[in-house]
Write a protein that holds these residues in place. Structure first.
Motif, short mmCIF file in Angstrom:
data_model
loop_
_atom_site.label_atom_id
_atom_site.label_comp_id
_atom_site.label_asym_id
_atom_site.label_seq_id
_atom_site.Cartn_x
_atom_site.Cartn_y
_atom_site.Cartn_z
N ASP A 146 -5.65 1.41 -3.77
CA ASP A 146 -6.79 0.70 -3.73
C ASP A 146 -6.74 -0.30 -2.56
O ASP A 146 -6.35 -1.38 -2.74
CB ASP A 146 -7.10 -0.06 -5.09
CG ASP A 146 -8.58 -0.46 -4.91
OD1 ASP A 146 -9.23 -0.82 -3.68
OD2 ASP A 146 -9.41 -0.29 -6.00
N ASP A 147 -7.13 0.11 -1.46
CA ASP A 147 -7.00 -0.46 -0.17
C ASP A 147 -7.71 -1.84 -0.36
O ASP A 147 -7.12 -2.88 0.29
CB ASP A 147 -7.35 0.17 1.10
CG ASP A 147 -7.32 -0.15 2.18
OD1 ASP A 147 -5.95 -0.38 2.54
OD2 ASP A 147 -8.00 -0.74 3.05
N GLN B 116 0.90 -1.33 0.13
CA GLN B 116 -0.14 -0.20 -0.06
C GLN B 116 0.78 1.31 -0.13
O GLN B 116 0.78 2.18 -0.81
CB GLN B 116 -0.87 0.09 1.31
CG GLN B 116 -2.09 1.38 1.20
CD GLN B 116 -2.39 1.70 2.48
OE1 GLN B 116 -1.66 2.17 3.25
NE2 GLN B 116 -3.49 1.59 3.02
N GLU C 165 2.53 1.84 -3.37
CA GLU C 165 1.59 2.72 -4.60
C GLU C 165 1.49 3.98 -4.13
O GLU C 165 1.57 4.71 -5.02
CB GLU C 165 0.40 1.73 -4.42
CG GLU C 165 0.33 0.36 -5.29
CD GLU C 165 -0.79 -0.12 -5.58
OE1 GLU C 165 -1.79 0.41 -5.20
OE2 GLU C 165 -0.90 -1.11 -6.22
N LEU C 166 1.20 4.25 -2.69
CA LEU C 166 0.98 5.74 -2.28
C LEU C 166 2.21 6.55 -2.85
O LEU C 166 2.20 7.71 -3.31
CB LEU C 166 0.72 5.78 -1.01
CG LEU C 166 -0.73 5.35 -0.43
CD1 LEU C 166 -0.67 5.45 0.99
CD2 LEU C 166 -1.74 6.15 -0.88
N TYR D 189 2.57 6.38 -6.96
CA TYR D 189 1.14 7.01 -7.78
C TYR D 189 0.50 8.05 -6.98
O TYR D 189 -0.47 8.56 -7.49
CB TYR D 189 0.44 5.61 -8.19
CG TYR D 189 1.18 4.42 -8.66
CD1 TYR D 189 2.03 4.69 -9.55
CD2 TYR D 189 0.96 3.30 -8.14
CE1 TYR D 189 2.70 3.78 -10.29
CE2 TYR D 189 1.62 2.21 -8.77
CZ TYR D 189 2.40 2.12 -9.90
OH TYR D 189 3.02 1.30 -10.29
N GLY D 190 0.76 8.12 -5.79
CA GLY D 190 -0.05 9.03 -4.86
C GLY D 190 -1.43 8.53 -4.53
O GLY D 190 -2.30 8.98 -3.92
N ARG D 191 -1.73 7.17 -4.82
CA ARG D 191 -2.98 6.72 -4.61
C ARG D 191 -2.70 5.12 -4.32
O ARG D 191 -1.86 4.63 -4.65
CB ARG D 191 -4.03 6.84 -5.32
CG ARG D 191 -3.52 6.48 -7.03
CD ARG D 191 -4.74 7.00 -8.12
NE ARG D 191 -4.04 6.64 -9.32
CZ ARG D 191 -3.87 5.45 -10.04
NH1 ARG D 191 -3.98 4.39 -9.33
NH2 ARG D 191 -3.50 5.18 -11.18
#
Length: 295
Positions: free
Chosen positions: A256-257, A245, A248-249, A252-254
């Motif tokens: 999908d939890d 997680q 990805e943050l 990509y700045g986001r």
């Protein structure tokens, strides 16, 4: 583009590709249009690399070599020791290395100074590192690098540090010097992430491993690190999902939890432990972004 070059430079320094780092710094110094402070940092870092690693250069065909070219019979550790330790140094040189370690505004230069200090046989070195480590506000990743240097110097005993709001006591001799020195669960976590991410993007496993190394340097000795050492499948799943997680943050700045939790089998029963791991890793990344990368 500048961030890309900075990240590339950091990776070169982490993997001890000092000749390539010098070449990149020379290239950056010839570029135009950047802020003055960047040129000053690059120039200072290049000067330090030339002093600390005078034999490391890149030849015309891009091969990383030592100046004498006769390294066939030397193992990596011997080469590294030769490069880091000039063999002859006076008190002024030792003081310079220790001053850079404590006061230089560029983290990469502090790390290089710590690397060099680990091979300086001088009565000032060990005590200066300990005093700086225990009395100054030192970045958690730099704390870890300092612990590694103390171990290489042969230091022993328990040292008390403040790490992410926790007071921890660490055994210097137990400090890991490589990924292989960490408990097996550490490798299990990153391998779990690599197996999931490699089918999404072939470059993600590399970034996952680099991010995990950064996180471990800051987690070491904390309560989150203690929880990690449970070394059961559920712990691996929770920390691997958290690493995925945060990866990805970061990229990509986001994130999908729901997808992440499904990929790692995070059930409702594991939700609390997973979110606890997420908070720990996000705190590290946030701290890094606010205070500058130190790896």
């Amino acid at each position: 583009m500048l961030d890309q070059y900075q990240n590339q430079l950091t990776r070169m320094l982490e993997s001890e590709r000092y000749g390539e780092a010098k070449e990149l710094l020379r290239f950056l110094l010839n570029c135009q249009g950047e802020e003055k402070r960047h040129y000053e940092e690059w120039s200072n870092l290049l000067t330090w690399l030339d002093v600390a690693f005078p034999g490391h250069e890149v030849t015309g065909n891009g091969i990383h070599t030592l100046a004498n070219g006769n390294d066939e019979d030397l193992d990596e550790e011997s080469l590294r020791r030769d490069a880091l330790s000039s063999g002859e140094y006076d008190d002024a040189f030792v003081q310079q290395v220790l001053y850079i370690m404590q006061h230089h505004p560029v983290a990469d230069q502090q790390i290089l100074a710590l690397e060099r200090a680990a091979y300086l046989q001088h009565p000032l070195v060990e005590q200066t590192i300990v005093t700086w480590l225990t009395s100054a506000d030192v970045h958690p990743a730099l704390q870890f690098k300092a612990l590694q240097s103390l171990k290489k110097l042969g230091a022993a005993g328990i040292i008390q540090l403040e790490r992410f709001g926790e007071t921890v006591e660490l055994d210097i001799e137990a400090t890991p010097l490589s990924m292989e020195d960490f408990p097996p669960v550490v490798i299990r976590v990153v391998e779990r992430v690599e197996s999931v991410t490699e089918v999404v993007d072939a470059s993600l496993p590399h970034f996952a491993r680099e991010l995990w190394k950064e996180c471990l340097q800051c987690l070491y000795g904390t309560s989150a690190y203690t929880r990690l050492q449970n070394d059961d499948d559920e712990t691996v799943d929770c920390y691997a999902a958290a690493l995925h997680q945060v990866l990805e943050l970061s990229l990509y700045g986001r994130a999908d939890d729901d997808e992440v939790r499904e990929a790692y089998g995070i059930t409702d029963a594991l939700r609390f432990r997973y979110e606890q791991a997420c908070r720990s890793l996000r705190q590290i990344v946030q701290f890094k972004n606010e205070h500058g990368g130190q790896s």
